[in-house]
Design a protein around this motif. Structure first.
Motif, short mmCIF file in Angstrom:
data_model
loop_
_atom_site.label_atom_id
_atom_site.label_comp_id
_atom_site.label_asym_id
_atom_site.label_seq_id
_atom_site.Cartn_x
_atom_site.Cartn_y
_atom_site.Cartn_z
N ASP A 32 26.70 -16.40 22.83
CA ASP A 32 25.25 -16.40 22.59
C ASP A 32 24.89 -16.98 21.29
O ASP A 32 23.81 -17.31 21.12
CB ASP A 32 25.17 -14.87 22.15
N ARG A 33 25.65 -17.11 20.40
CA ARG A 33 25.64 -17.92 19.14
C ARG A 33 25.00 -19.28 19.39
O ARG A 33 24.21 -19.77 18.78
CB ARG A 33 26.45 -17.93 18.18
N GLU A 78 23.66 -11.06 15.38
CA GLU A 78 24.50 -11.65 16.17
C GLU A 78 25.77 -11.98 15.56
O GLU A 78 26.91 -11.60 15.93
CB GLU A 78 24.08 -13.16 16.83
N LEU A 79 25.91 -12.37 14.19
CA LEU A 79 27.05 -12.78 13.35
C LEU A 79 27.65 -11.37 13.09
O LEU A 79 28.83 -11.11 13.00
CB LEU A 79 26.58 -13.51 12.26
N ASP A 84 31.99 -7.48 13.93
CA ASP A 84 32.48 -6.23 14.62
C ASP A 84 33.45 -6.43 15.63
O ASP A 84 34.63 -5.66 15.49
CB ASP A 84 31.51 -5.37 14.87
N PHE A 85 33.05 -7.21 16.69
CA PHE A 85 34.08 -7.47 17.72
C PHE A 85 35.48 -7.87 17.45
O PHE A 85 36.32 -7.68 17.94
CB PHE A 85 33.37 -8.09 18.99
N MET A 86 35.14 -8.88 16.58
CA MET A 86 36.34 -9.67 16.19
C MET A 86 37.61 -8.83 15.54
O MET A 86 38.54 -8.67 15.64
CB MET A 86 36.22 -10.75 15.22
N GLN A 87 36.90 -8.02 14.71
CA GLN A 87 37.62 -6.88 13.92
C GLN A 87 38.23 -5.80 14.94
O GLN A 87 39.39 -5.44 14.79
CB GLN A 87 36.84 -6.09 12.78
N LEU A 119 33.91 -19.68 12.54
CA LEU A 119 32.36 -19.58 12.62
C LEU A 119 31.86 -18.67 11.50
O LEU A 119 31.15 -18.88 10.82
CB LEU A 119 31.78 -19.36 14.06
N LEU A 120 32.52 -17.80 11.46
CA LEU A 120 32.07 -16.65 10.34
C LEU A 120 32.03 -17.02 9.00
O LEU A 120 31.36 -17.13 8.13
CB LEU A 120 32.75 -15.30 10.66
#
Length: 129
Positions: A32-33, A78-79, A84-87, A119-120
């Motif tokens: 999406d990003r 989005e970020l 959140d999903f990554m954590q 990316l983050l």
């Protein structure tokens, strides 16, 4: 004894399922990003074309700039979702490391975490280490 064996199998199946789901969420956010970045680039080109077009007035350009501003604002959402999903995925990876550490799902999850982290960090998003 048999019941205990089955519950362990059930736990493993559920853990693998959760790894796949959360890995998919991180990967989808990354996609999406990428798509958002392309859309923002197209919108910036559209604005330049509007500015160069003698038939477009400043209201047309301003409206296109508003659209661009909304797109850029959406990037932070989005970020944050990606973070959140990554954590969540990191938590599941940590919890399942002992049982699934050598599995393909675990490797794919770790790769997704590594890509998301890069990316983050590139975007200046603070990660809780």
């Amino acid at each position: 004894n048999n019941g205990r064996g089955r519950s362990q199998v059930g736990y493993m199946a559920d853990a693998v399922k959760q790894l796949k789901i959360k890995t998919g969420s991180v990967n989808r956010c990354m996609k999406d990003r990428t798509a958002s970045d392309k859309e923002i680039e197209k919108q910036q080109q559209r604005i330049e074309a509007f500015k160069a077009d003698a038939h477009k007035d400043h209201h047309d350009v301003a409206k296109q700039e508003e659209v661009l501003a909304e797109m850029v604002a959406g990037r932070s959402d989005e970020l944050n979702r990606l973070k959140d999903f990554m954590q969540e995925l990191e938590s599941i990876v940590e919890l399942t490391k002992a049982d699934l550490g050598s599995s393909d799902e675990h490797s794919q999850a770790q790769e997704a975490i590594d890509r998301a982290t890069a990316l983050l960090k590139k975007e200046g998003i603070a990660l809780d280490d």
